[in-house]
Design a protein around this motif. Structure first.
Motif, PDB file in Angstrom:
ATOM      1  N   GLU A   4      -9.271 -41.636 -16.091  1.00  0.00           N
ATOM      2  CA  GLU A   4     -10.374 -41.620 -15.130  1.00  0.00           C
ATOM      3  C   GLU A   4     -11.049 -40.256 -15.068  1.00  0.00           C
ATOM      4  N   LYS A   5     -10.324 -39.188 -15.371  1.00  0.00           N
ATOM      5  CA  LYS A   5     -10.852 -37.823 -15.314  1.00  0.00           C
ATOM      6  C   LYS A   5     -11.446 -37.363 -16.646  1.00  0.00           C
ATOM      7  N   CYS A   6     -11.148 -38.067 -17.707  1.00  0.00           N
ATOM      8  CA  CYS A   6     -11.609 -37.682 -19.040  1.00  0.00           C
ATOM      9  C   CYS A   6     -13.008 -38.209 -19.325  1.00  0.00           C
ATOM     10  N   ASP A   7     -13.630 -37.601 -20.338  1.00  0.00           N
ATOM     11  CA  ASP A   7     -14.934 -38.086 -20.798  1.00  0.00           C
ATOM     12  C   ASP A   7     -14.771 -39.268 -21.743  1.00  0.00           C
ATOM     13  N   GLY A   8     -13.613 -39.362 -22.378  1.00  0.00           N
ATOM     14  CA  GLY A   8     -13.397 -40.447 -23.313  1.00  0.00           C
ATOM     15  C   GLY A   8     -11.970 -40.500 -23.803  1.00  0.00           C
ATOM     16  N   VAL A   9     -11.717 -41.508 -24.634  1.00  0.00           N
ATOM     17  CA  VAL A   9     -10.397 -41.751 -25.219  1.00  0.00           C
ATOM     18  C   VAL A   9     -10.579 -41.882 -26.724  1.00  0.00           C
ATOM     19  N   LEU A  10      -9.674 -41.244 -27.456  1.00  0.00           N
ATOM     20  CA  LEU A  10      -9.616 -41.405 -28.906  1.00  0.00           C
ATOM     21  C   LEU A  10      -8.357 -42.201 -29.218  1.00  0.00           C
ATOM     22  N   ARG A  11      -8.538 -43.406 -29.724  1.00  0.00           N
ATOM     23  CA  ARG A  11      -7.416 -44.299 -30.059  1.00  0.00           C
ATOM     24  C   ARG A  11      -7.000 -44.029 -31.492  1.00  0.00           C
TER      25      ARG A  11
ATOM     26  N   GLY B 240       7.124 -49.657 -32.069  1.00  0.00           N
ATOM     27  CA  GLY B 240       7.632 -49.676 -33.426  1.00  0.00           C
ATOM     28  C   GLY B 240       8.748 -48.700 -33.715  1.00  0.00           C
ATOM     29  N   THR B 241       9.298 -48.068 -32.677  1.00  0.00           N
ATOM     30  CA  THR B 241      10.320 -47.046 -32.898  1.00  0.00           C
ATOM     31  C   THR B 241      11.735 -47.522 -32.610  1.00  0.00           C
ATOM     32  N   GLY B 242      11.886 -48.622 -31.883  1.00  0.00           N
ATOM     33  CA  GLY B 242      13.214 -49.012 -31.420  1.00  0.00           C
ATOM     34  C   GLY B 242      13.836 -47.927 -30.550  1.00  0.00           C
ATOM     35  N   ASP B 243      12.975 -47.099 -29.941  1.00  0.00           N
ATOM     36  CA  ASP B 243      13.362 -45.955 -29.121  1.00  0.00           C
ATOM     37  C   ASP B 243      14.171 -44.908 -29.889  1.00  0.00           C
ATOM     38  N   ASP B 244      14.006 -44.881 -31.212  1.00  0.00           N
ATOM     39  CA  ASP B 244      14.629 -43.844 -32.048  1.00  0.00           C
ATOM     40  C   ASP B 244      13.903 -42.525 -31.778  1.00  0.00           C
ATOM     41  N   PRO B 245      14.626 -41.500 -31.317  1.00  0.00           N
ATOM     42  CA  PRO B 245      13.984 -40.230 -30.964  1.00  0.00           C
ATOM     43  C   PRO B 245      13.170 -39.600 -32.106  1.00  0.00           C
ATOM     44  N   ALA B 246      13.631 -39.718 -33.332  1.00  0.00           N
ATOM     45  CA  ALA B 246      12.895 -39.134 -34.461  1.00  0.00           C
ATOM     46  C   ALA B 246      11.575 -39.857 -34.683  1.00  0.00           C
ATOM     47  N   LYS B 247      11.576 -41.177 -34.521  1.00  0.00           N
ATOM     48  CA  LYS B 247      10.343 -41.948 -34.694  1.00  0.00           C
ATOM     49  C   LYS B 247       9.375 -41.693 -33.540  1.00  0.00           C
ATOM     50  N   ILE B 248       9.912 -41.563 -32.333  1.00  0.00           N
ATOM     51  CA  ILE B 248       9.062 -41.225 -31.187  1.00  0.00           C
ATOM     52  C   ILE B 248       8.435 -39.853 -31.419  1.00  0.00           C
ATOM     53  N   GLN B 249       9.229 -38.898 -31.896  1.00  0.00           N
ATOM     54  CA  GLN B 249       8.696 -37.558 -32.160  1.00  0.00           C
ATOM     55  C   GLN B 249       7.601 -37.600 -33.213  1.00  0.00           C
ATOM     56  N   ALA B 250       7.765 -38.437 -34.226  1.00  0.00           N
ATOM     57  CA  ALA B 250       6.721 -38.576 -35.250  1.00  0.00           C
ATOM     58  C   ALA B 250       5.418 -39.090 -34.622  1.00  0.00           C
ATOM     59  N   ASN B 251       5.529 -40.015 -33.680  1.00  0.00           N
ATOM     60  CA  ASN B 251       4.336 -40.512 -32.979  1.00  0.00           C
ATOM     61  C   ASN B 251       3.688 -39.400 -32.151  1.00  0.00           C
ATOM     62  N   VAL B 252       4.519 -38.624 -31.452  1.00  0.00           N
ATOM     63  CA  VAL B 252       3.992 -37.506 -30.657  1.00  0.00           C
ATOM     64  C   VAL B 252       3.334 -36.477 -31.580  1.00  0.00           C
ATOM     65  N   ASP B 253       3.973 -36.192 -32.713  1.00  0.00           N
ATOM     66  CA  ASP B 253       3.401 -35.230 -33.659  1.00  0.00           C
ATOM     67  C   ASP B 253       2.031 -35.682 -34.144  1.00  0.00           C
ATOM     68  N   ALA B 254       1.859 -36.978 -34.389  1.00  0.00           N
ATOM     69  CA  ALA B 254       0.557 -37.495 -34.824  1.00  0.00           C
ATOM     70  C   ALA B 254      -0.492 -37.274 -33.733  1.00  0.00           C
ATOM     71  N   MET B 255      -0.117 -37.498 -32.476  1.00  0.00           N
ATOM     72  CA  MET B 255      -1.056 -37.259 -31.381  1.00  0.00           C
ATOM     73  C   MET B 255      -1.358 -35.765 -31.239  1.00  0.00           C
ATOM     74  N   MET B 256      -0.334 -34.925 -31.423  1.00  0.00           N
ATOM     75  CA  MET B 256      -0.532 -33.473 -31.331  1.00  0.00           C
ATOM     76  C   MET B 256      -1.424 -32.966 -32.462  1.00  0.00           C
TER      77      MET B 256
ATOM     78  N   VAL C 122      -6.046 -38.433 -26.084  1.00  0.00           N
ATOM     79  CA  VAL C 122      -5.594 -38.990 -27.353  1.00  0.00           C
ATOM     80  C   VAL C 122      -4.582 -40.083 -27.029  1.00  0.00           C
ATOM     81  N   ALA C 123      -4.913 -41.312 -27.401  1.00  0.00           N
ATOM     82  CA  ALA C 123      -4.070 -42.472 -27.103  1.00  0.00           C
ATOM     83  C   ALA C 123      -3.546 -43.062 -28.401  1.00  0.00           C
ATOM     84  N   GLY C 124      -2.246 -42.983 -28.573  1.00  0.00           N
ATOM     85  CA  GLY C 124      -1.613 -43.561 -29.751  1.00  0.00           C
ATOM     86  C   GLY C 124      -0.249 -44.091 -29.385  1.00  0.00           C
ATOM     87  N   PRO C 125       0.429 -44.687 -30.332  1.00  0.00           N
ATOM     88  CA  PRO C 125       1.768 -45.203 -30.061  1.00  0.00           C
ATOM     89  C   PRO C 125       2.711 -44.082 -29.626  1.00  0.00           C
TER      90      PRO C 125
END
Length: 121
Positions: free
Chosen positions: A81-88, A15-31, A8-11
């Motif tokens: 390289e080890k994966c079958d694919g990427v979901l953007r 766009g976060t300005g390295d704000d931890p809460a915004k980074i966590q929101a990006n991680v949550d979307a990937m999760m 899973v490839a996402g931001p």
């Protein structure tokens, strides 16, 4: 369809300005996406699952320092390289676009939406 290993490839920082809460929101979307893939019978992976513990162990002191840069994207490229694919997913992200380009260069499948991926049997 057999189960696929899909990165899973996402931001992460974009766009976060390295704000931890915004980074966590990006991680949550990937999760959230990873969970949906798992429930559809696939094996989801995030580069962050591999990179972040190593970055911390290697002594990184902040996002974007030399240790972070040494590990963060390079480990995800190796993982692709080890994966079958990427979901953007998500919005603009040079890193996620790099994972798509890496997948394409290795002949891997690239998905742009989760509904493009059939459930595994």
């Amino acid at each position: 369809m057999a189960a696929l290993m899909i990165l899973v490839a996402g931001p992460y920082r974009s766009g976060t300005g390295d704000d931890p809460a915004k980074i966590q929101a990006n991680v949550d979307a990937m999760m959230d996406t990873a969970l949906a893939l798992f429930r559809a019978g696939h094996l989801p992976v995030l580069g962050e699952w591999y990179a972040l513990p190593l970055i911390e162990h290697a002594g990184s002191e902040e996002i974007g320092d030399p240790i972070f840069d040494e590990i963060f994207h390079p480990i995800a490229r190796r993982l692709v390289e080890k994966c079958d694919g990427v979901l953007r997913i998500g919005g603009p992200s040079a890193g996620a676009d790099d994972m798509v380009a890496t997948a394409e260069a290795h002949g891997k499948r690239v998905f742009r939406a989760i509904d493009e991926i059939p459930e595994a049997r």
